[in-house]
Design an enzyme around this catalytic site. Structure first.
Site, PDB file in Angstrom:
ATOM      1  N   ASP A   1      -7.757   1.734   2.111  1.00  0.00           N
ATOM      2  CA  ASP A   1      -7.371   2.706   3.145  1.00  0.00           C
ATOM      3  C   ASP A   1      -8.134   4.024   3.104  1.00  0.00           C
ATOM      4  OD1 ASP A   1      -5.821   3.582   5.308  1.00  0.00           O
ATOM      5  OD2 ASP A   1      -4.377   4.565   4.004  1.00  0.00           O
TER       6      ASP A   1
ATOM      7  N   HIS B   1       0.867  -1.186   0.000  1.00  0.00           N
ATOM      8  CA  HIS B   1       0.000   0.000   0.000  1.00  0.00           C
ATOM      9  C   HIS B   1       0.900   1.232   0.000  1.00  0.00           C
ATOM     10  CE1 HIS B   1      -3.502   2.461   0.724  1.00  0.00           C
ATOM     11  NE2 HIS B   1      -2.786   3.131   1.612  1.00  0.00           N
TER      12      HIS B   1
HETATM   13 ZN   LIG Z   1      -3.186   4.963   2.554  1.00  0.00          ZN
END
Ligand SMILES: [Zn+2]
Length: 1002
Positions: free
Chosen positions: A375, A263
């Site tokens: 996220d 990520h």
């Molecule tokens: Zn992030």
């Protein structure tokens, strides 16, 4: 048998330390050279050819944001012949800070990348089988990124490190190790065996015999391990573990589809330019690991990050393309970036999907099928329909596990959006998007999985994110051992689409969650970094205008359509919507650049708009007004141009007592001596919008000191302390209204409270010189409306949230995101608050003497968090909002467009500019008019049903066209029920909040 579990666990911990020290042997120092690049990073060729100076272990290096190139020269000693040899380079890495500080990318002398260097990945294979005497020459481009938010756990102390100018120049790091050493494969394998078995044992309950079988096997292995000759005895120790490692998983074992991943935030605690390098380093690591591990599958999201590789690191890109074609390096997400989804407008969210998917189709011929947003800070109810319209099928996130109040009930479910579209959705139950495939994470995933009685599988993204390097060989070793192991979930490395296909097939009647996925955290992200928010809002509307008028000019006058320019500008705006930029949670450097990008974009778009309007207006000096909004306005047709109506009633401003009365025939408003609105009445209903004795446009200042995550969070207790800003230091009549000046703290606010001829709302134009820190500024309207819910505009529609706190789910929504308007109403009457720059709002209720309920609608105008940007939001801001009395939802929609799309008047012939498309009266609203992405010149029109009601509409084209059909977000044919060609256009039967894209061929 005696219970000696603690002793075995202690022995394991201590022995693993000894084993770790034996993974490499026979180190010899290397010859190290160093070149500190002055200023910003340089091209690879320049780094390779730089004048290197001698360097040693223990040298200090690396001012904040610096780049240092290292040259490593060595000769493999004859004593290493026949063995695998690694270069071990420790530039000051701290494994607890992986992804947040030092990183490097290793190159050969010819400029080809080898792999990244990271805290958890400090080695480079020099040879698998040394002959002795080989000459080694490698180069490393290293970044001395400073550590923000502390290490290990986060801390939110204000830091000057987020801007180069304030970060200082003291070196941050020291070289710790630079050597060639023999890699002891069998010792490393033993380490992996022990870690997997030890971690599994610690997750099993003491009542499970398996726990004891594992501990006893570990104990026996240590009995045969000679710690004075670990490499010589590792095989014997491993033999003691072989039996328990071969025991197969239980029939009921949970199934985990592990997907290699990293990520990488496209900007956050580092600027965008550093992300370009982070992506290159991590991708290089992944390619190197794939060479050794054919089982590795790696999913990478964000077309933007692929584009950076293509444009800035072609040497890495070539390797990525090859692995993408093999199906192992897997593009996912179908979006330009992993954007925020609360704040981007409808059209922008459609373009995130359009540009993301188009990139993957153009570059690889791959149609991504899952939207991958692990996220982002909550997910709009508009998303399921847009996912479907982009020809994707699945959605993945895990962020809702961050909820601080309520536990979300499902991990696999069908998510139903605004319009009823359902998308199969999965939340990885490991509650992380950067797993290490540890025993604890695997066990937590199995235990935590809410749907385990019905279905068997979940997804586990593994790998170090944010430049930490992605998956490691240790993670792959753990996954291999956990593939089929008694006591553990089964771990299989798979592509995300393989997971989704199986997960969806085994859960045809998965539970349904209706409406937005509200994140019960990070509610301050609707407000932090106001200029970034405003830049987004302005850019979105300028893009609408530019596409509309450029299309109209092309069709009407044959002017060239700026296809490539618009494509490029859209990508700039889409990048700023990344989930740490638009939410305001990045360092100052990032937000400074975002604001500069928005300014540049505004200049370019304004030039496009002005050029197109000049062509359309023709010659002359008669005013032509252009109306880009989807509703007629001031006598000018929606999406068209022409002379403004001349017969509008003027605004009257009259002194009355200590205050002023404003009226324009549609609205009558009273501003009292404090500069507050005390009455707002629309002439249509004749009803007072404000609650008895209450005020409108009341500015309220609260302390804003969240526990953690300063830029992200506003915590509920902020509400209990506030100051009403009721003292006006000056009050004066101006054209159309009243000017109010207030001083508070170190700050000054100047507001123009005005009416506009022909418009039924009270405008507030606010300029704030904002010098507060850790405060939140709200503007409130106490409305005489009783309602259990507020309605807020989102992308292509609106959602309702409670105004009460009955349940924990209701109470958690104490701050909400709205786009251009918030509406509160009761049968027959309502009022709206519209804005041109604001997203954060709160809507609450209170009782009052004599009965009745007051509904308070507040805009969250400004914050001033100090971390990660210690000067966030300080400075001068100009924001506009308005109250619309007597408004229904349709009025709120109309006024929301109006305040964001002022008429533009240019000199011309005075002739009417006919709109390209005309939509029959009703609830269908045009969101975009543009020319097709493929350069064909076809006209594309996107519209939606705006009221949440079944409705029909006729869309007539004001130009010659060959045919018309419904298309998807990528402008490909999409058979759509309810879309029928009629004479001159198309007839639509729309379901509530349906989005339809029409393509007119020319
Ligand atoms: Zn992030």
């Amino acid at each position: 048998m005696h219970d000696d579990r603690r002793l075995i666990e202690g022995r394991l911990r201590r022995t693993l330390q000894r084993i770790e020290g034996a993974v490499w042997s026979a180190p010899v120092p290397v010859d190290l050279g160093r070149w500190d690049a002055p200023g910003e990073p340089v091209p690879v060729e320049e780094g390779l050819a730089a004048p290197y100076a001698a360097a040693q272990v223990n040298d200090r290096w690396g001012p904040p944001w610096g780049t240092t190139w290292w040259r490593v020269r060595a000769t493999v000693p004859d004593t290493h012949a026949g063995r695998p040899v690694d270069l071990r380079l420790d530039l000051g890495f701290d494994p607890l800070r992986t992804g947040f500080h030092v990183e490097g990318l290793v190159y050969r002398a010819d400029g080809t990348p080898v792999k990244g260097l990271n805290p958890r990945n400090q080695w480079v294979r020099v040879t698998d089988e040394a002959k002795g005497g080989e000459e080694v020459e490698l180069f490393v481009e290293s970044a001395s990124n400073p550590l923000l938010l502390g290490g290990g756990g986060f801390d939110f102390t204000p830091s000057p490190l987020g801007e180069k100018e304030t970060a200082g120049s003291e070196p941050l790091y020291s070289v710790v190790r630079a050597e060639l050493a023999v890699f002891e494969q069998e010792v490393w394998e033993l380490q992996q065996d022990l870690e997997v078995l030890g971690q599994l044992a610690s997750e099993l309950p003491g009542s499970d015999p398996r726990q004891w079988q594992l501990l006893r096997a570990i104990d026996r292995a240590f009995d045969v391990l000679d710690t004075s000759d670990i490499s010589g005895s590792a095989s014997a120790a491993r033999a003691q573990l072989a039996g328990v490692l071969a025991d197969p998983a239980r029939a009921s074992a949970h199934r985990i589809s592990a997907v290699g991943h990293a990520h990488i935030d496209s900007a956050w605690l580092w600027p965008v330019r550093e992300t370009v390098r982070k992506v290159a380093r991590t991708s290089s690591n992944v390619l190197a690991l794939m060479d050794e591990h054919p089982e590795l599958v790696y999913a990478m999201s964000s077309a933007q990050q692929f584009a950076w590789l293509r444009d800035h690191r072609p040497e890495v890109w070539a390797g990525v393309v090859e692995r993408v074609r093999e199906g192992r390096f897997v593009p996912v997400g179908g979006m330009w970036v992993e954007s925020d989804t609360n704040m981007p407008g409808g059209e922008a969210l459609a373009r995130q999907l359009n540009h993301g998917k188009r990139f993957f189709l153009d570059e690889f011929g791959i149609e991504t099928r899952e939207v991958w947003l692990p996220d982002s800070f909550g997910y709009t109810a508009a998303l399921p329909q847009l996912i479907a319209l982009s020809a994707s099928q699945w959605f993945l996130t895990q962020k809702i596990s961050w909820n601080t109040t309520n536990r979300f009930p499902h991990h696999s479910f069908r998510w139903e959006g605004l319009d009823g579209t359902r998308i199969f959705t999965h939340f990885p139950p490991a509650d992380t998007y950067g797993s290490e495939v540890s025993g604890a994470e695997v066990a937590h995933a199995a235990r935590n999985f809410s749907d385990k009685g019905d279905v068997t599988r979940s997804l586990l993204p593994f790998g170090w994110g944010d430049g930490g390097g992605g998956p490691t060989r240790e993670m792959l070793a753990r996954a291999a051992r956990l593939k089929d192991l008694d006591g553990s979930a089964r771990v299989e490395i798979e592509r995300p689409d393989a997971f989704f296909e199986q997960a969806q097939a085994e859960y045809p009647h998965a539970p349904v969650w209706v409406g937005e996925l509200y994140l019960e955290m990070h509610r301050g992200t609707y407000t932090s970094q106001a200029k970034t928010k405003q830049g987004n809002r302005r850019s979105e509307h300028l893009l609408r205008e530019a596409e509309l008028w450029a299309s109209t000019a092309t069709v009407r006058t044959g002017a060239a359509y700026p296809l490539e320019e618009l494509d490029r500008i859209w990508k700039v705006v889409l990048l700023q919507q990344f989930h740490d930029i638009l939410p305001g949670s990045s360092i100052g450097w990032v937000h400074r650049e975002a604001v500069a990008n928005y300014e540049a974009v505004a200049g370019e778009l304004t030039a496009i708009i002005e050029g197109a309007q000049a062509a359309l207006a023709g010659d002359g000096d008669v005013d032509v007004a252009f109306n880009a909004s989807p509703h007629p306005r001031g006598g000018v047709a929606a999406l068209g141009g022409g002379p403004r109506a001349a017969d509008l009633a003027e605004v009257e401003v009259a002194a009355e007592g200590d205050g002023w009365v404003l009226s324009n025939g549609l609205v009558r408003a009273v501003v009292d001596a404090r500069g507050l609105l005390t009455s707002v009445v629309d002439t249509t209903t004749g009803r007072e919008a404000l609650a008895p004795g209450a005020a409108g446009n009341l500015l309220q200042l609260h302390p804003d000191t969240p526990v953690d995550f300063d830029a992200w969070d506003v915590d509920a207790y902020y509400r209990r302390t506030w100051t009403d800003l009721t003292d006006a230091s000056s009050l004066s009549a101006v054209d159309g209204g009243v000017r109010v000046v207030r001083h508070f703290g170190e700050s000054t606010v100047t507001q123009l409270v005005t009416l506009t001829p022909g418009e039924a709302r009270v405008d507030v134009d606010t300029e704030v010189d904002w010098r507060e820190r850790e405060k939140i500024l709200k503007a409130g309207f106490d409305l005489d409306v009783t309602t259990e819910r507020s309605t807020a505009e989102v992308q292509f529609g609106h959602v309702q949230r409670p105004t009460h706190t009955n349940t924990s789910w209701d109470a958690a929504k104490f701050e909400i995101c709205a786009h251009r308007w918030v509406h509160v109403g009761e049968p027959g009457y309502g009022a709206a608050v519209v804005n041109d720059s604001t997203y954060g709002h709160d809507v609450t209720r209170r009782d009052r003497d004599g009965g009745g309920t007051t509904t308070q609608v507040r805009l969250s105008l400004l914050r001033a968090p100090q971390s990660p940007d210690p000067v966030a939001d300080l400075g001068v801001h100009r924001l506009r909002y308005a109250v619309v009395p007597g408004a229904g939802i349709a009025d709120a929609i109309r006024e929301g467009y109006r305040i964001n799309l002022p008429l533009r008047t240019v000199p011309g012939s005075g002739a009417v500019v006919e709109p390209l498309v005309t939509v029959s009266e009703g609830s269908a609203v045009v969101e975009a008019v543009k020319l097709a992405d493929d350069g064909s010149g076809d006209v594309v029109v996107r519209l939606y049903e705006s009221l949440g009601s079944r409705s029909s509409a006729t869309v007539l084209a004001g130009f010659e066209f060959g045919g018309v059909e419904a298309v998807d977000l990528l402008e490909r044919p999409l058979p759509t029920p309810g879309v029928e060609a009629v004479d001159g256009g198309v007839g639509l039967a729309l379901r509530p909040f349906q989005v339809v894209t029409l393509r007119f061929t020319r």
